[in-house]
Write a protein that holds these residues in place. Structure first.
Motif, mmCIF file in Angstrom:
data_model
loop_
_atom_site.group_PDB
_atom_site.id
_atom_site.type_symbol
_atom_site.label_atom_id
_atom_site.label_comp_id
_atom_site.label_asym_id
_atom_site.label_seq_id
_atom_site.Cartn_x
_atom_site.Cartn_y
_atom_site.Cartn_z
ATOM 1 N N MET A 10 30.652 68.169 30.177
ATOM 2 C CA MET A 10 30.594 68.414 28.730
ATOM 3 C C MET A 10 29.504 69.440 28.397
ATOM 4 O O MET A 10 29.679 70.252 27.486
ATOM 5 C CB MET A 10 30.360 67.122 27.957
ATOM 6 C CG MET A 10 31.596 66.248 27.869
ATOM 7 S SD MET A 10 33.093 67.104 27.252
ATOM 8 C CE MET A 10 32.562 67.713 25.673
ATOM 9 N N ASN A 11 28.407 69.425 29.146
ATOM 10 C CA ASN A 11 27.368 70.435 28.927
ATOM 11 C C ASN A 11 27.905 71.830 29.240
ATOM 12 O O ASN A 11 27.636 72.784 28.500
ATOM 13 C CB ASN A 11 26.135 70.137 29.780
ATOM 14 C CG ASN A 11 25.351 68.941 29.264
ATOM 15 O OD1 ASN A 11 25.554 68.469 28.149
ATOM 16 N ND2 ASN A 11 24.449 68.440 30.102
ATOM 17 N N ALA A 12 28.668 71.946 30.308
ATOM 18 C CA ALA A 12 29.260 73.249 30.665
ATOM 19 C C ALA A 12 30.275 73.684 29.615
ATOM 20 O O ALA A 12 30.324 74.868 29.245
ATOM 21 C CB ALA A 12 29.899 73.186 32.054
ATOM 22 N N PHE B 28 30.942 79.974 32.868
ATOM 23 C CA PHE B 28 30.865 78.589 32.417
ATOM 24 C C PHE B 28 32.238 77.917 32.454
ATOM 25 O O PHE B 28 32.347 76.735 32.771
ATOM 26 C CB PHE B 28 30.251 78.499 31.022
ATOM 27 C CG PHE B 28 28.808 78.944 30.954
ATOM 28 C CD1 PHE B 28 27.979 78.924 32.070
ATOM 29 C CD2 PHE B 28 28.275 79.397 29.757
ATOM 30 C CE1 PHE B 28 26.655 79.331 32.009
ATOM 31 C CE2 PHE B 28 26.947 79.801 29.673
ATOM 32 C CZ PHE B 28 26.139 79.771 30.797
ATOM 33 N N GLU B 29 33.290 78.667 32.162
ATOM 34 C CA GLU B 29 34.644 78.115 32.268
ATOM 35 C C GLU B 29 34.969 77.777 33.723
ATOM 36 O O GLU B 29 35.542 76.718 34.016
ATOM 37 C CB GLU B 29 35.671 79.101 31.708
ATOM 38 C CG GLU B 29 37.074 78.557 31.731
ATOM 39 C CD GLU B 29 38.087 79.466 31.048
ATOM 40 O OE1 GLU B 29 39.235 79.028 30.874
ATOM 41 O OE2 GLU B 29 37.746 80.619 30.696
ATOM 42 N N LEU C 11 35.608 69.349 36.368
ATOM 43 C CA LEU C 11 36.717 68.486 35.966
ATOM 44 C C LEU C 11 37.509 67.999 37.184
ATOM 45 O O LEU C 11 37.876 66.816 37.266
ATOM 46 C CB LEU C 11 37.630 69.211 34.982
ATOM 47 C CG LEU C 11 38.760 68.379 34.375
ATOM 48 C CD1 LEU C 11 38.228 67.160 33.638
ATOM 49 C CD2 LEU C 11 39.592 69.247 33.446
ATOM 50 N N LEU C 12 37.748 68.885 38.135
ATOM 51 C CA LEU C 12 38.430 68.483 39.370
ATOM 52 C C LEU C 12 37.613 67.433 40.123
ATOM 53 O O LEU C 12 38.157 66.450 40.637
ATOM 54 C CB LEU C 12 38.669 69.699 40.273
ATOM 55 C CG LEU C 12 39.674 70.730 39.793
ATOM 56 C CD1 LEU C 12 39.645 71.949 40.708
ATOM 57 C CD2 LEU C 12 41.067 70.129 39.739
ATOM 58 N N ASN D 10 29.710 77.814 22.985
ATOM 59 C CA ASN D 10 28.659 78.208 22.045
ATOM 60 C C ASN D 10 27.798 79.387 22.476
ATOM 61 O O ASN D 10 26.899 79.782 21.731
ATOM 62 C CB ASN D 10 27.767 77.002 21.746
ATOM 63 C CG ASN D 10 28.533 75.936 20.999
ATOM 64 O OD1 ASN D 10 29.046 76.188 19.919
ATOM 65 N ND2 ASN D 10 28.641 74.761 21.593
ATOM 66 N N ILE D 11 28.065 79.948 23.648
ATOM 67 C CA ILE D 11 27.232 81.049 24.150
ATOM 68 C C ILE D 11 27.318 82.264 23.227
ATOM 69 O O ILE D 11 28.377 82.570 22.677
ATOM 70 C CB ILE D 11 27.626 81.405 25.611
ATOM 71 C CG1 ILE D 11 26.544 82.235 26.272
ATOM 72 C CG2 ILE D 11 28.970 82.081 25.694
ATOM 73 C CD1 ILE D 11 25.297 81.479 26.555
ATOM 74 N N LYS D 12 26.177 82.929 23.068
ATOM 75 C CA LYS D 12 26.104 84.146 22.249
ATOM 76 C C LYS D 12 25.196 85.133 22.962
ATOM 77 O O LYS D 12 24.421 84.778 23.824
ATOM 78 C CB LYS D 12 25.511 83.832 20.877
ATOM 79 C CG LYS D 12 26.387 82.980 19.999
ATOM 80 C CD LYS D 12 25.720 82.740 18.650
ATOM 81 C CE LYS D 12 26.669 82.117 17.687
ATOM 82 N NZ LYS D 12 26.716 80.706 17.646
ATOM 83 N N GLY D 13 25.299 86.394 22.572
ATOM 84 C CA GLY D 13 24.344 87.378 23.072
ATOM 85 C C GLY D 13 24.955 88.380 24.026
ATOM 86 O O GLY D 13 26.171 88.440 24.223
ATOM 87 N N ARG D 14 24.055 89.172 24.600
ATOM 88 C CA ARG D 14 24.437 90.315 25.426
ATOM 89 C C ARG D 14 25.296 89.944 26.627
ATOM 90 O O ARG D 14 26.138 90.716 27.061
ATOM 91 C CB ARG D 14 23.189 91.043 25.927
ATOM 92 C CG ARG D 14 22.298 91.540 24.814
ATOM 93 C CD ARG D 14 21.228 92.368 25.382
ATOM 94 N NE ARG D 14 21.795 93.735 25.402
ATOM 95 C CZ ARG D 14 21.205 94.767 25.899
ATOM 96 N NH1 ARG D 14 20.036 94.631 26.469
ATOM 97 N NH2 ARG D 14 21.760 95.939 25.850
ATOM 98 N N ASN D 15 25.057 88.791 27.194
ATOM 99 C CA ASN D 15 25.780 88.378 28.400
ATOM 100 C C ASN D 15 26.936 87.438 28.097
ATOM 101 O O ASN D 15 27.389 86.708 28.976
ATOM 102 C CB ASN D 15 24.817 87.726 29.392
ATOM 103 C CG ASN D 15 23.743 88.680 29.833
ATOM 104 O OD1 ASN D 15 23.989 89.870 30.011
ATOM 105 N ND2 ASN D 15 22.533 88.181 29.998
ATOM 106 N N PHE D 16 27.403 87.468 26.859
ATOM 107 C CA PHE D 16 28.464 86.559 26.438
ATOM 108 C C PHE D 16 29.660 86.598 27.377
ATOM 109 O O PHE D 16 30.110 85.555 27.856
ATOM 110 C CB PHE D 16 28.938 86.888 25.010
ATOM 111 C CG PHE D 16 30.199 86.161 24.645
ATOM 112 C CD1 PHE D 16 30.151 84.856 24.188
ATOM 113 C CD2 PHE D 16 31.449 86.764 24.805
ATOM 114 C CE1 PHE D 16 31.321 84.164 23.882
ATOM 115 C CE2 PHE D 16 32.615 86.083 24.493
ATOM 116 C CZ PHE D 16 32.550 84.783 24.030
ATOM 117 N N PHE D 17 30.189 87.782 27.647
ATOM 118 C CA PHE D 17 31.439 87.877 28.398
ATOM 119 C C PHE D 17 31.306 87.317 29.811
ATOM 120 O O PHE D 17 32.154 86.529 30.249
ATOM 121 C CB PHE D 17 31.950 89.324 28.419
ATOM 122 C CG PHE D 17 32.416 89.789 27.079
ATOM 123 C CD1 PHE D 17 33.601 89.316 26.529
ATOM 124 C CD2 PHE D 17 31.663 90.679 26.333
ATOM 125 C CE1 PHE D 17 34.030 89.723 25.274
ATOM 126 C CE2 PHE D 17 32.074 91.084 25.078
ATOM 127 C CZ PHE D 17 33.255 90.614 24.541
#
Length: 155
Positions: free
Chosen positions: A31-33, A52-53, A60-61, A39-46
């Motif tokens: 859930m933290n991941a 994180f996905e 989950l696995l 909710n991530i924001k900023g220069r390294n968003f992409f």
């Protein structure tokens, strides 16, 4: 007395207890991941959004594999989020949108998981539970590399 797969029933139930704590900790780390992914924001968003996905999909696995291992050694996996919160050794990470803070939070969680898995690996060895030992060994190896990568990102 042995269970249906030939393991000492008493030792297996002790493993079930620790595996349920591990399962709870995995659920919170998952859930933290998810939270930092959303909710991530900023220069390294992409790059972080994608990483994180990848992390939460792997978690989950592993959640499913741990629960199924608990069932295999004739235990009952915890299955309520209130139980996960009560038993987890990882705290919830709320409101994190900064990349550095998000990576640090996940790094701390994986460090905790590795320690727990080392303890279970030893306990499984003492119980001659090769299935649980092999699972823990695989997870440790994978997560040690991830910890190295997360630390390198923060450097």
């Amino acid at each position: 007395m042995s269970n249906s797969i030939g393991l000492d029933s008493q030792k297996s139930q002790a493993l079930v207890s620790n595996l349920n704590t591990l399962l709870s900790s995995y659920q919170i780390q998952y859930m933290n991941a998810r939270s930092v992914h959303w909710n991530i924001k900023g220069r390294n968003f992409f790059e972080l959004h994608v990483k994180f996905e990848e992390i939460y999909n792997q978690l989950l696995l592993q959640v499913d594999e741990i629960a199924e291992r608990i069932l295999t050694i004739e235990g009952i996996p915890l299955h309520a989020f209130s139980d996960y919160l009560a038993h987890s050794k990882i705290n919830e990470a709320k409101g994190i949108s900064d990349g550095q803070e998000a990576v640090k939070s996940l790094l701390d969680g994986f460090t905790t998981l590795i320690k727990m898995q080392r303890d279970i690996l030893e306990q499984a060895g003492d119980a001659s539970d090769e299935g649980t030992a092999a699972m823990m060994s695989d997870y440790i190896k994978e997560q040690e590399k991830l910890v190295w990568m997360l630390k390198a990102y923060l450097a």
